[in-house]
Design an enzyme around this catalytic site. Structure first.
Site, mmCIF file in Angstrom:
data_model
loop_
_atom_site.group_PDB
_atom_site.id
_atom_site.type_symbol
_atom_site.label_atom_id
_atom_site.label_comp_id
_atom_site.label_asym_id
_atom_site.label_seq_id
_atom_site.Cartn_x
_atom_site.Cartn_y
_atom_site.Cartn_z
ATOM 1 N N GLU A 146 0.851 -1.182 0.000
ATOM 2 C CA GLU A 146 0.000 0.000 0.000
ATOM 3 C C GLU A 146 0.889 1.235 0.000
ATOM 4 O OE1 GLU A 146 -3.418 0.159 -0.075
ATOM 5 O OE2 GLU A 146 -2.727 2.199 -0.461
ATOM 6 N N GLU A 150 -1.186 9.495 4.426
ATOM 7 C CA GLU A 150 -2.199 9.968 5.361
ATOM 8 C C GLU A 150 -2.637 11.359 4.911
ATOM 9 O OE1 GLU A 150 -1.163 9.485 9.488
ATOM 10 O OE2 GLU A 150 -0.230 7.569 9.032
ATOM 11 N N LEU A 250 11.021 18.113 -1.536
ATOM 12 C CA LEU A 250 12.240 18.897 -1.308
ATOM 13 C C LEU A 250 11.947 20.053 -0.357
ATOM 14 C CD1 LEU A 250 14.164 19.243 -4.702
ATOM 15 C CD2 LEU A 250 14.742 17.825 -2.726
ATOM 16 N N ALA A 252 12.538 21.577 2.929
ATOM 17 C CA ALA A 252 13.395 21.481 4.115
ATOM 18 C C ALA A 252 12.610 21.960 5.324
ATOM 19 C CB ALA A 252 14.631 22.340 3.907
ATOM 20 N N GLY A 253 12.894 21.393 6.468
ATOM 21 C CA GLY A 253 12.199 21.798 7.684
ATOM 22 C C GLY A 253 12.620 20.929 8.842
ATOM 23 N N GLY A 257 8.394 12.401 9.859
ATOM 24 C CA GLY A 257 7.960 11.577 10.983
ATOM 25 C C GLY A 257 6.842 10.681 10.493
ATOM 26 N N CYS A 260 5.376 5.650 9.099
ATOM 27 C CA CYS A 260 5.986 4.880 8.008
ATOM 28 C C CYS A 260 7.457 5.190 7.779
ATOM 29 C CB CYS A 260 5.209 5.099 6.718
ATOM 30 S SG CYS A 260 3.557 4.398 6.801
ATOM 31 N N LYS A 263 10.236 4.380 10.676
ATOM 32 C CA LYS A 263 10.403 2.971 11.044
ATOM 33 C C LYS A 263 10.747 2.113 9.820
ATOM 34 C CE LYS A 263 5.982 0.934 10.259
ATOM 35 N NZ LYS A 263 5.849 -0.004 9.174
HETATM 36 C C1 UDX Z 1 4.454 7.956 3.449
HETATM 37 C C2 UDX Z 1 4.565 7.725 1.925
HETATM 38 O O1 UDX Z 1 4.462 8.983 1.253
HETATM 39 C C3 UDX Z 1 3.480 6.778 1.467
HETATM 40 O O2 UDX Z 1 3.603 6.513 0.084
HETATM 41 C C4 UDX Z 1 3.586 5.495 2.265
HETATM 42 O O3 UDX Z 1 2.543 4.616 1.921
HETATM 43 C C5 UDX Z 1 3.533 5.769 3.759
HETATM 44 O O4 UDX Z 1 4.532 6.713 4.116
HETATM 45 P P1 UDX Z 1 2.905 9.443 5.017
HETATM 46 O O5 UDX Z 1 3.645 8.861 6.175
HETATM 47 O O6 UDX Z 1 1.419 9.555 5.085
HETATM 48 O O7 UDX Z 1 3.225 8.601 3.687
HETATM 49 O O8 UDX Z 1 3.473 10.914 4.821
HETATM 50 P P2 UDX Z 1 4.265 11.752 3.719
HETATM 51 O O9 UDX Z 1 3.334 12.668 3.049
HETATM 52 O O10 UDX Z 1 5.116 10.907 2.879
HETATM 53 O O11 UDX Z 1 5.190 12.622 4.689
HETATM 54 C C6 UDX Z 1 6.116 11.994 5.571
HETATM 55 C C7 UDX Z 1 6.832 13.003 6.409
HETATM 56 O O12 UDX Z 1 7.769 13.727 5.604
HETATM 57 C C8 UDX Z 1 5.963 14.059 7.075
HETATM 58 O O13 UDX Z 1 6.425 14.257 8.406
HETATM 59 C C9 UDX Z 1 6.185 15.293 6.239
HETATM 60 O O14 UDX Z 1 5.995 16.487 6.968
HETATM 61 C C10 UDX Z 1 7.650 15.110 5.841
HETATM 62 N N1 UDX Z 1 8.036 15.827 4.605
HETATM 63 C C11 UDX Z 1 7.424 15.524 3.421
HETATM 64 C C12 UDX Z 1 9.031 16.797 4.645
HETATM 65 O O15 UDX Z 1 9.604 17.077 5.709
HETATM 66 N N2 UDX Z 1 9.397 17.414 3.482
HETATM 67 C C13 UDX Z 1 8.824 17.148 2.283
HETATM 68 O O16 UDX Z 1 9.217 17.760 1.293
HETATM 69 C C14 UDX Z 1 7.805 16.165 2.256
#
Ligand code: UDX
Length: 438
Positions: A146, A150, A250, A252-253, A257, A260, A263
Site C-alpha cells: 500500500e 495519510e 524537497l 526542508a524543515g 515523521g 511509516c 520505522k
Molecule cells: C508515506 C509515503 O508517502 C506513502 O507513500 C507510504 O505509503 C507511507 O509513508 P505518510 O507517512 O502519510 O506517507 O506521509 P508523507 O506525506 O510521505 O510525509 C512523511 C513526512 O515527511 C511528514 O512528516 C512530512 O511532513 C515530511 N516531509 C514531506 C518533509 O519534511 N518534506 C517534504 O518535502 C515532504
C-alpha cells in the site's frame, strides 16, 4: 466480491471503507473492541478526510460491516492483511507479531480458491514464510503493498498511482482476482505491475527509503545553507525545476515523521544487515541522523532567538501532528520539539487542530490549548506542522497578542517577508533570520 480486511487501523479502516464504496461486500476485523464499536457506528477512529462519509455510506448500504471475530472472515473469498508492523522495542527491525498473528488466526478459516492479500509493510522475505500455510488450505497468497499517504488516504486507495501484485510463480488466478477487486482503479488508469514476492515487498520499502532520502538530502543542504548565508527554499525551487530531480519532497524543515518513513528505513537497514548487505543501505543511517538533527536545530534556534535560554519563557508550539490533515503523532517531529522545549523549562503551550488528544495520551505533562491560548503573551512562536490555519495567520494580528514578536518557522511555510514586514523576527530552517523588529 466478498472481502475481509484484517486490521482496521490507518490502513485497514480506509481500505475496507474504500472497497465498500466501489461496490464490494466488506467485513473489517480487528481485535480492538472499542475501535470496532466506533467503526460499526460509522465513527472514524482516526482523522482522515472523506473517511467518515465513506464509513456512513458503507454501513447504510449494508456493504460494510465490522467485527472482532475472525470466524466472520469465513464467507469472504479475498482476505486483506492490513495490520501494523511497528518498530520492535529496543531495535530497528520490524515487529512482525501482528502479521504472524493475523495469518495464524485467519488460516483455519480459509477455503479452496481464497486469496490472501498482504498489504502490511514487511521486510523482504516475509511473504514466503506464510505461503505454505496458505497453500495447504488450497488458497493463494499475494503481496500487494500500500502506498497511501495519510491525509489523502481515501483518494490514494480508490485511485492509486500504481498497483503492485507480488505473486507465486505462474499464479494467474490471483492476478485475475485482484484485477476484479481493483477494476474501478484500473479502468481509471492505475497501472498494474506483477512481480514476485520479494520485489513487491522491496518496492514498498525502497519507495519510502527514496522519499526519506530526498527529504534528508534537502535538509542536509539546509545545514550547509545555515553556515553559508544561502536560502534552502530558493535552492529547492531552482534544483526542482530540473525534472530529473523534481520539486516534490524537497521541503526542508523539521524533517519527516509518522508511522511509516522513520520505522521503514530502520527496518530496511536491519533487514539488509541480516542479509549480509548492510553496506548497501548504510546511507539510510545517515538519512535518519540528518532527520533527527533537524529537531535539535529547531530547539537550538528557539533558544538562540530567546537569548540563550528558554527557561520560563512562554513558547507557543503550533502543530503536533507529523504533517497537516492528520491526527497522527507517531514519531512526530512537532510533538518531539514541544517535549524537548518543555524539558528545557520553557512554558510550552502546544496546539493542533486535530492531534491534541493523541498527543496528550503520549505526553500528559505538556500544556495544550487553543491557538489563541498558545499565542497570548508568547515569547516565541514555533510553527512545526504546516496546517493551513497556521500558514494563513495574519502576522500583524498575531503581533498584537504575543509578548515578543519572534517566530520560528520550522516548516518554511510562512511568508518570511510578510512576517518581517509586520515587525517580526523571522527564523526559518536553512535560511537567514529576517529581522523586522523596529
Ligand atoms: C508515506 C509515503 O508517502 C506513502 O507513500 C507510504 O505509503 C507511507 O509513508 P505518510 O507517512 O502519510 O506517507 O506521509 P508523507 O506525506 O510521505 O510525509 C512523511 C513526512 O515527511 C511528514 O512528516 C512530512 O511532513 C515530511 N516531509 C514531506 C518533509 O519534511 N518534506 C517534504 O518535502 C515532504
Amino acid at each position: 466480491m466478498k472481502i475481509s480486511v484484517i486490521g482496521c487501523g490507518y490502513l485497514g479502516s480506509v481500505h475496507a471503507a474504500s472497497l465498500a464504496s466501489v461496490g464490494h461486500d466488506v467485513i473489517g476485523i480487528d481485535v480492538d473492541a472499542d475501535k470496532i464499536d466506533a467503526l460499526s457506528q460509522g465513527r472514524s477512529p482516526i482523522f482522515e478526510p472523506d473517511l467518515p462519509e465513506l464509513l456512513s455510506e458503507g454501513i447504510a448500504s449494508g456493504r460494510l460491516r465490522f467485527s472482532t471475530n475472525m470466524a466472520d472472515a469465513r464467507d469472504a473469498e479475498l482476505h486483506f492483511i492490513a495490520v501494523g508492523t511497528p518498530q520492535s522495542a529496543g531495535a530497528g527491525s520490524a515487529d512482525l507479531s501482528y502479521v504472524d498473528g493475523a495469518f495464524d488466526d485467519l488460516v483455519p478459516y480459509l477455503t479452496e480458491g481464497d486469496v490472501v492479500v498482504g498489504k502490511s509493510t514487511v521486510p523482504v522475505g516475509t511473504a514466503v514464510t506464510h505461503v505454505a500455510d496458505v497453500e495447504a488450505r488450497g488458497a493463494h497468497l499475494v503481496w500487494n503493498p500500500e502506498f497511501l499517504r495519510e491525509g489523502f488516504a481515501v483518494k490514494d486507495t480508490i485511485r492509486p498511482d500504481r498497483l503492485v501484485y507480488g505473486v507465486a510463480y505462474g499464479d494467474e488466478y490471483s492476478v485475475q482476482k485482484l484485477n476484479e477487486v481493483y477494476a474501478t482503479a484500473i479502468e481509471s488508469g492505475s497501472p498494474v505491475i506483477v512481480t514476485d514476492f520479494a520485489t513487491a515487498e522491496l518496492v514498498k520499502v525502497s519507495a519510502n527509503a527514496f522519499l526519506a532520502t530526498k527529504i534528508s538530502f534537502i535538509n542536509a543542504m539546509a545545514e550547509i545553507a545555515e553556515v553559508t548565508g544561502a536560502d534552502v527554499t530558493k535552492l529547492a525551487d531552482a534544483i526542482g525545476h530540473d525534472n530529473r530531480i523534481g520539486r516534490k519532497f524537497l521541503n526542508a524543515g523539521v524533517g519527516f515523521g509518522g508511522g511509516c518513513l522513520p520505522k521503514d528505513i530502520r527496518a530496511f537497514t536491519a533487514r539488509a544487515e541480516e542479509l549480509g548487505r548492510g553496506e548497501s543501505v548504510a546511507f539510510l543511517k545517515e538519512v535518519d541522523a540528518i532527520n533527527l538533527r533537524r529537531r535539535e536545530r529547531v530547539v537550538e534556534l528557539v533558544t538562540e532567538e530567546l537569548g540563550g535560554s528558554v527557561f520560563q519563557k512562554k513558547v507557543a508550539v503550533l502543530g503536533l501532528a507529523f504533517k497537516p490533515n492528520s491526527d497522527d503523532v507517531r514519531d512526530s517531529p512537532a510533538l518531539d520539539v514541544a517535549v524537548r522545549l518543555n524539558g528545557l523549562g520553557a512554558k510550552v503551550v502546544a496546539t493542533d487542530p486535530e492531534a491534541i488528544a493523541n498527543s496528550r495520551a503520549l505526553h500528559p505533562q505538556l500544556v495544550y490549548g487553543t491557538t489563541d491560548e498558545a499565542l497570548a503573551g508568547a515569547d516565541a512562536v514555533v510553527v512545526v506542522t504546516e496546517w493551513p490555519e497556521y500558514k494563513q495567520l495574519d502576522p500583524a494580528a498575531v503581533h498584537e497578542v504575543v509578548r515578543t514578536p519572534i517566530v520560528i518557522d520550522a516548516r518554511n511555510c510562512l511568508d518570511a517577508d510578510a512576517w518581517a514586514d509586520a515587525g517580526w523576527e523571522y527564523a526559518g530552517l536553512g535560511r537567514q533570520v529576517k529581522n523586522g523588529r523596529a
